[in-house]
Design a protein around this motif. Structure first.
Motif, mmCIF file in Angstrom:
data_model
loop_
_atom_site.group_PDB
_atom_site.id
_atom_site.type_symbol
_atom_site.label_atom_id
_atom_site.label_comp_id
_atom_site.label_asym_id
_atom_site.label_seq_id
_atom_site.Cartn_x
_atom_site.Cartn_y
_atom_site.Cartn_z
ATOM 1 N N TYR A 1 65.640 60.547 10.262
ATOM 2 C CA TYR A 1 65.159 61.953 10.946
ATOM 3 C C TYR A 1 66.834 62.264 10.847
ATOM 4 O O TYR A 1 67.440 63.561 11.101
ATOM 5 N N ASP A 2 67.136 61.108 11.704
ATOM 6 C CA ASP A 2 69.210 61.573 12.748
ATOM 7 C C ASP A 2 70.228 62.314 11.014
ATOM 8 O O ASP A 2 70.545 63.030 11.592
ATOM 9 N N LYS A 3 69.171 61.308 9.847
ATOM 10 C CA LYS A 3 70.537 61.870 8.746
ATOM 11 C C LYS A 3 70.705 63.101 8.503
ATOM 12 O O LYS A 3 71.286 64.072 8.055
ATOM 13 N N LEU A 4 69.071 63.608 8.099
ATOM 14 C CA LEU A 4 68.161 64.200 7.178
ATOM 15 C C LEU A 4 69.212 65.731 8.515
ATOM 16 O O LEU A 4 68.855 66.873 7.515
ATOM 17 N N THR A 5 69.016 65.709 9.421
ATOM 18 C CA THR A 5 69.373 66.947 10.593
ATOM 19 C C THR A 5 70.470 67.474 11.298
ATOM 20 O O THR A 5 70.667 67.384 11.968
ATOM 21 N N TYR B 1 60.431 66.021 3.502
ATOM 22 C CA TYR B 1 61.476 65.098 3.199
ATOM 23 C C TYR B 1 61.272 64.038 2.337
ATOM 24 O O TYR B 1 60.533 63.194 1.576
ATOM 25 N N LEU B 2 60.147 62.783 3.104
ATOM 26 C CA LEU B 2 59.667 61.768 3.024
ATOM 27 C C LEU B 2 58.789 61.955 2.000
ATOM 28 O O LEU B 2 57.537 60.809 1.140
ATOM 29 N N VAL C 1 48.159 62.194 2.618
ATOM 30 C CA VAL C 1 47.956 61.386 4.159
ATOM 31 C C VAL C 1 49.008 61.120 5.140
ATOM 32 O O VAL C 1 48.353 62.291 6.102
ATOM 33 N N THR C 2 49.772 60.234 4.594
ATOM 34 C CA THR C 2 51.164 60.749 5.926
ATOM 35 C C THR C 2 51.772 61.442 5.820
ATOM 36 O O THR C 2 52.292 61.508 6.898
ATOM 37 N N SER D 1 58.818 60.883 -5.656
ATOM 38 C CA SER D 1 59.776 60.601 -6.840
ATOM 39 C C SER D 1 59.936 59.382 -7.336
ATOM 40 O O SER D 1 60.038 58.853 -8.609
ATOM 41 N N LYS D 2 59.065 58.580 -6.620
ATOM 42 C CA LYS D 2 59.351 57.348 -7.217
ATOM 43 C C LYS D 2 58.291 56.997 -7.850
ATOM 44 O O LYS D 2 58.276 55.762 -8.857
ATOM 45 N N LYS D 3 57.135 57.402 -7.349
ATOM 46 C CA LYS D 3 55.541 56.833 -7.888
ATOM 47 C C LYS D 3 55.523 57.939 -8.683
ATOM 48 O O LYS D 3 54.263 57.729 -9.950
ATOM 49 N N ILE D 4 55.945 58.755 -8.875
ATOM 50 C CA ILE D 4 55.525 59.445 -9.921
ATOM 51 C C ILE D 4 57.182 60.269 -10.722
ATOM 52 O O ILE D 4 57.404 59.829 -11.897
#
Length: 424
Positions: free
Chosen positions: A164-168, A252-253, A231-232, A259-262
């Motif tokens: 959160y801190d890095k993203l915002t 973002y999450l 769900v997450t 990006s890793k699963k698809i």
């Protein structure tokens, strides 16, 4: 009978004695194709009272299976097309998607940012990791991490707070920064001045209780990945652990995980697709928050899958259209320059880079800069692409109107396709 939300069955039961909502709920919750979680979201009833006594569950319906298959199929098509892109095309389109994803994620939250401003930071960080910009740098770095870093593992509250801190960083007003150890410790309400749509947990202790279960769920490998991601996403937004920036963090999450699963292009089209379906997006959250639906997320997941598919279709349309045009321009440019050997023709390769940049950038200001282009070509072949000769060639085509200067600092040109090719 067609599967309907429990809230609709509850309404229908007032005039149809054959409908037993409690029995239907128990049948769904304990069905063979149901996934029951240990997540208990805050739900609001029709009288605006709140409860958290129902666990999130969803049914793996035929529609969900079909949507899953469609998403996987589209992903394979996207990966195949992206692998076929020439270097500058792939770089240009990836940077455009990054820029779009950040801009639209901000706009969904009512945060206005200029595409050019974001694109400048993306371009700077992707080329030399230095930028003169102050805003958005931390946000862009986190999104670039989606492409370059492995799947993130969230095992504790500190990891969530670090992201959160890095993203915002630099994007949250002083008075809206977290006031607890990790999260907010004040109650908040979500809605308009006239209506409260949702009240998340009231303090940090209650937030921690919810997120502790969510972290366990996120690390549960027995849940299908797309469903787990969605769900997450719902539970994170329902918990609303921060005063501001929850939507951006949640999306973002979602992008990082998918990006890793698809694939990365699917992941970087999510906010754009949500932005195009903003009313639908808010409605499915509001419906899932209803106490009468008893924390069933079957319909939420299905509609979010439809939004993901729409984003994938946009990516495929753009890639297919641009690749078709690239092939046509390749043939036509050979005819114009009257050459057969394109590999060893400096003018052809120079102009073709400008063509790729034009076709695969969503916005012209995000295109290749002259200095970067000159250095890139020089590294490819120091004899063929002498820097002074490349500059002279750029000037030659600027004088003819085929290249147009669109920026002075840094110097940047864009190709005028109509001038070069006319109507093809």
């Amino acid at each position: 009978m067609e599967l309907k939300p429990l809230s609709i069955l509850n309404y229908m039961s007032s005039t149809d004695d054959s409908i037993n909502v409690q029995k239907e709920y128990e049948s769904r919750l304990n069905g063979y194709s149901s996934f029951k979680t240990g997540l208990f979201p805050m739900l609001t009833d029709k009288n605006k009272k709140q409860y958290d006594d129902y666990p999130i569950f969803f049914i793996e319906t035929k529609d969900m299976v079909r949507l899953n298959a469609d998403i996987r199929k589209k992903s394979s098509q996207i990966k195949k097309l992206s692998y076929s892109l020439p270097g500058i095309s792939q770089e240009s389109y990836t940077n455009s998607l990054l820029t779009n994803e950040i801009q639209f994620s901000n706009e969904i939250e009512g945060v206005k940012t200029e595409r050019k401003e974001i694109g400048t930071v993306v371009d700077d960080l992707q080329t030399n990791n230095k930028t003169n910009q102050k805003r958005l740098v931390s946000t862009v770095k986190k999104y670039i991490d989606i492409l370059n870093e492995p799947e993130i593992r969230i095992n504790d509250f500190q990891k969530l707070r670090d992201i959160y801190d890095k993203l915002t960083d630099g994007e949250i007003e002083e008075g809206k920064l977290p006031d607890g150890e990790y999260f907010r410790d004040k109650p908040v309400r979500i809605g308009t001045d006239l209506e409260t749509v949702h009240r998340p947990p009231i303090n940090e202790k209650a937030i921690k209780d919810k997120l502790l279960s969510l972290i366990d769920f996120m690390n549960n490998e027995s849940i299908p990945p797309i469903e787990k991601a969605l769900v997450t996403h719902f539970m994170f937004e329902n918990t609303h652990p921060f005063m501001d920036g929850n939507g951006r963090m949640g999306r973002y999450l979602l992008s990082q995980y998918l990006s890793k699963k698809i694939d990365p292009y699917t992941a970087l089209s999510i906010s754009s697709s949500i932005h195009s379906n903003q009313s639908k997006y808010y409605k499915i959250f509001k419906d899932a928050d209803l106490y009468e639906n008893r924390a069933e997320l079957t319909f939420f997941i299905q509609k979010m899958m439809e939004i993901i598919l729409e984003g994938q279709n946009s990516v495929l349309d753009k890639l297919n259209e641009s690749l078709d045009m690239l092939k046509k321009y390749f043939v036509k440019l050979k005819e114009i320059l009257k050459i057969d050997d394109t590999e060893n023709n400096m003018e052809f390769n120079l102009l073709f880079v400008f063509i790729e940049s034009k076709l695969f950038n969503i916005d012209s200001s995000l295109g290749v800069k002259d200095t970067a282009l000159i250095n890139m070509l020089y590294k490819t072949n120091t004899k063929m692409y002498k820097k002074i000769k490349v500059k002279e060639t750029i000037q030659k085509y600027e004088d003819s109107g085929i290249l147009v200067q669109i920026n002075k600092s840094p110097l940047q040109h864009e190709i005028n396709l109509d001038k070069l090719f006319g109507d093809i």
